[in-house]
Design an enzyme around this catalytic site. Structure first.
Site, mmCIF file in Angstrom:
data_model
loop_
_atom_site.group_PDB
_atom_site.id
_atom_site.type_symbol
_atom_site.label_atom_id
_atom_site.label_comp_id
_atom_site.label_asym_id
_atom_site.label_seq_id
_atom_site.Cartn_x
_atom_site.Cartn_y
_atom_site.Cartn_z
ATOM 1 N N LYS A 194 -80.528 -58.042 69.516
ATOM 2 C CA LYS A 194 -80.679 -59.175 70.208
ATOM 3 C C LYS A 194 -81.715 -58.185 71.137
ATOM 4 O O LYS A 194 -81.453 -57.764 71.725
ATOM 5 C CB LYS A 194 -80.369 -59.843 71.060
HETATM 6 O O1 G3P Z 1 -79.637 -66.765 75.119
HETATM 7 C C1 G3P Z 1 -80.993 -67.163 75.444
HETATM 8 C C2 G3P Z 1 -81.151 -67.937 76.503
HETATM 9 O O2 G3P Z 1 -80.090 -69.764 75.885
HETATM 10 C C3 G3P Z 1 -80.422 -68.821 77.623
HETATM 11 O O3 G3P Z 1 -80.940 -70.202 78.104
HETATM 12 O O4 G3P Z 1 -80.470 -71.857 80.340
HETATM 13 O O5 G3P Z 1 -79.908 -69.567 80.131
HETATM 14 O O6 G3P Z 1 -82.422 -70.676 80.258
HETATM 15 P P1 G3P Z 1 -80.811 -70.414 79.867
#
Ligand code: G3P
Length: 217
Positions: free
Chosen positions: A87
Site C-alpha cells: 500500500k
Molecule cells: O484504510 C484506509 C481507510 O479505510 C481509513 O478509513 O475510517 O480511518 O477514514 P477511516
C-alpha cells in the site's frame, strides 16, 4: 464485487472470514497501532498471521516517503507472503514506486486518494488497486460517493485494469452505494459489513416461521 475488511484486529478478521464472504484485508499504520503492534518485526509477523487467516489480497502499508526507501520497504513487505499488496501513498515518489513495483510483479494499492486526477495517475502507474477515501471526504462536506462514480467512469472509458477499492467506509449504505456505482472492491469495518444483515422483517418473518413449525414438528 470483492469484500475486504479494514482492520488489523485478528478476532474481527476471523469473524468476517468465518462468514465465507471475505476476499481480503486492508490495514494502515493507524489500524496497526490500534491493536498495539509495536516494532518492525512484530508488524511483519502480524501481516504473516493475517495472510494465514485469509486467502486473498492483504494490503500492508509502507511508511517510507522517498522513492528509494519505498522500494526497499515495499520489497520487504512483499517478501512476507505472495498475497501481500504493498500500500503506497498518493505522492510523487509513491507513483514512481508503484510503477517500479508494477514492472517487477509486486501488487500495489495506491492509498489516500481524494480526487479523480489522483486516481488517473495511480492507474497510469499500473496500480493493482486505487483507494478513494469516501468517509473522510464526507467529513469535509464533499460527497465521497461521487468520487467513486467519477473514477469508475474514467477507468471504464480507457479500460484501465486498476481496481477501484472504496475505502474509509463508515456504514452499510456506503457499501450499497459503492455496489450501485460499480466499485470493484469495498473495504469496510466489521460493523458496516455485519449491519448488512439487519432487517426487522427478516427477524419477524423467521420468528413466525419457527413458531408455525412448532405446530407440525
Ligand atoms: O484504510 C484506509 C481507510 O479505510 C481509513 O478509513 O475510517 O480511518 O477514514 P477511516
Amino acid at each position: 464485487m470483492k469484500f475486504f475488511i479494514d482492520t488489523a484486529n485478528l478476532d474481527e478478521i476471523k469473524e468476517a472470514a468465518a462468514l465465507g464472504i471475505l476476499d481480503g484485508v486492508t490495514t494502515n499504520p493507524s489500524l496497526m497501532a490500534k491493536v498495539g503492534i509495536k516494532g518492525k518485526d512484530a508488524v511483519k509477523q502480524h501481516y504473516k498471521t493475517i495472510c494465514e487467516l485469509v486467502n486473498g489480497d492483504i494490503s500492508a502499508e509502507i511508511i517510507s516517503t522517498t522513492y528509494e526507501e519505498m522500494i526497499k520497504e515495499g520489497k520487504e513487505l512483499a517478501a512476507i507472503h505472495p498475497n501481500i499488496v504493498v500500500k503506497v501513498p498518493m505522492i510523487k515518489d509513491g507513483i514512481k514506486a508503484i510503477r517500479y513495483f508494477t514492472d517487477n510483479g509486486i501488487k500495489t494499492n495506491c492509498t489516500l486518494v481524494f480526487s479523480p486526477g489522483q486516481a488517473l495517475l495511480a492507474a497510469k502507474a499500473g496500480a493493482t488497486y486505487v483507494s478513494p477515501f469516501i468517509g473522510r471526504l464526507d467529513d469535509v462536506s464533499t460527497d465521497g460517493l461521487n468520487l467513486i462514480s467519477d473514477i469508475v467512469q474514467i477507468y471504464d472509458n480507457y479500460l484501465f485494469d486498476t481496481q477501484v477499492l472504496a475505502a474509509s467506509i463508515r456504514h452499510p449504505m456506503h457499501i450499497i452505494e459503492c455496489a450501485k456505482r460499480g466499485a470493484d472492491v469495498i473495504t469496510a469495518p466489521l460493523s458496516a459489513i455485519m449491519a448488512l444483515f439487519n432487517h426487522p422483517l427478516t427477524d419477524k418473518g423467521l420468528d413466525i416461521f419457527l413458531k408455525d413449525a412448532e405446530k407440525w414438528k
